[in-house]
Design a protein around this motif. Structure first.
Motif, mmCIF file in Angstrom:
data_model
loop_
_atom_site.group_PDB
_atom_site.id
_atom_site.type_symbol
_atom_site.label_atom_id
_atom_site.label_comp_id
_atom_site.label_asym_id
_atom_site.label_seq_id
_atom_site.Cartn_x
_atom_site.Cartn_y
_atom_site.Cartn_z
ATOM 1 N N PRO A 60 0.797 -1.232 0.000
ATOM 2 C CA PRO A 60 0.000 0.000 0.000
ATOM 3 C C PRO A 60 0.831 1.285 0.000
ATOM 4 C CG PRO A 60 -0.828 -1.552 1.634
ATOM 5 C CD PRO A 60 0.446 -2.123 1.105
ATOM 6 N N GLU A 61 2.008 1.271 0.648
ATOM 7 C CA GLU A 61 2.801 2.508 0.719
ATOM 8 C C GLU A 61 3.255 2.990 -0.655
ATOM 9 O OE1 GLU A 61 5.717 -0.881 1.835
ATOM 10 O OE2 GLU A 61 3.659 -0.367 2.307
ATOM 11 N N ASN A 62 3.248 2.119 -1.652
ATOM 12 C CA ASN A 62 3.640 2.534 -2.998
ATOM 13 C C ASN A 62 2.534 3.313 -3.717
ATOM 14 O OD1 ASN A 62 6.236 1.459 -2.870
ATOM 15 N ND2 ASN A 62 5.489 -0.563 -3.440
ATOM 16 N N PHE A 63 1.366 3.398 -3.086
ATOM 17 C CA PHE A 63 0.249 4.102 -3.695
ATOM 18 C C PHE A 63 -0.169 5.347 -2.913
ATOM 19 C CE2 PHE A 63 0.235 -0.136 -5.346
ATOM 20 C CZ PHE A 63 -0.033 0.060 -6.692
ATOM 21 N N HIS A 64 0.476 5.596 -1.773
ATOM 22 C CA HIS A 64 0.180 6.795 -1.001
ATOM 23 C C HIS A 64 0.750 7.999 -1.734
ATOM 24 C CE1 HIS A 64 -1.430 4.826 2.544
ATOM 25 N NE2 HIS A 64 -0.444 3.954 2.466
ATOM 26 N N ALA A 65 -0.012 9.050 -1.821
ATOM 27 C CA ALA A 65 0.429 10.326 -2.387
ATOM 28 C C ALA A 65 1.172 10.156 -3.704
ATOM 29 C CB ALA A 65 1.293 11.079 -1.371
ATOM 30 N N PRO A 66 0.457 9.805 -4.770
ATOM 31 C CA PRO A 66 1.123 9.666 -6.063
ATOM 32 C C PRO A 66 1.752 10.986 -6.519
ATOM 33 C CG PRO A 66 -1.261 9.516 -6.293
ATOM 34 C CD PRO A 66 -0.966 9.594 -4.833
ATOM 35 N N MET A 67 2.768 10.891 -7.353
ATOM 36 C CA MET A 67 3.400 12.075 -7.928
ATOM 37 C C MET A 67 2.502 12.524 -9.088
ATOM 38 S SD MET A 67 7.212 12.649 -9.625
ATOM 39 C CE MET A 67 7.539 10.947 -9.533
ATOM 40 N N VAL A 68 2.078 13.784 -9.070
ATOM 41 C CA VAL A 68 1.180 14.316 -10.097
ATOM 42 C C VAL A 68 1.725 15.653 -10.578
ATOM 43 C CG1 VAL A 68 -1.166 15.109 -10.603
ATOM 44 C CG2 VAL A 68 -0.813 13.225 -8.990
#
Length: 162
Positions: free
Chosen positions: A15-23
């Protein structure tokens, strides 16, 4: 790189790989340079960088594309550094970015690649990339305590290299 060192689970199951994506937003010409005509290289860049990248064309006067990247933090950092270098008007950085681009198109990134990109050179006054992308970039920052902060801390790209 495709699995977590401790758990040996694939990166996309953590799950930590999906927290706060770079946009962020990227100019259309830079998108084509990096991802190819019709996004030809998108899939191999995703596979080789162990990330998922979403490109959304926006109907704006400047022809910008919204770029969203999820995946391991170091892989996102590496891609951001590559985007910065490719978009740089400094010939040395631009050449470095093109080498990085060729690498991620042709083979999976190694831990050595990711560690080497973490030491970003100090800001030298080149705002070319900052002027070619806009909006806030959201990066997940490891929390020093067990409670995850909901949302993301946004900052403008130009602040990354100050």
């Amino acid at each position: 790189m495709g699995t977590s060192a401790l758990s040996k689970k694939p990166w996309w199951t953590l799950p930590e790989n999906f927290h706060a994506p770079m946009v962020f937003h990227m100019e259309e010409d830079q998108e084509e340079l990096i991802f190819g005509h019709g996004d030809t290289y998108l899939r191999c860049i995703e596979v080789h960088s162990h990330t998922l990248i979403q490109l959304e064309s926006w109907f704006t006067a400047t022809g910008q594309t919204r770029v969203t990247i999820v995946g391991p933090h170091r892989a996102r950092q590496w891609l951001l550094h590559m985007f910065y270098c490719v978009g740089s008007q400094d010939s040395c950085r631009h050449d470095q970015g093109l080498e990085m681009l060729e690498r991620v198109r042709s083979q999976p990134l190694t831990n050595h690649d990711l560690v080497a990109s973490i030491s970003v050179p100090p800001y030298t006054g080149d705002l070319s990339f900052a002027s070619r992308v806009s909006r806030n970039i959201c990066l997940s920052i490891p929390q020093p305590f067990p409670y995850q902060v909901i949302g993301c801390s946004g900052f403008h790209l130009s602040s990354l290299y100050l």
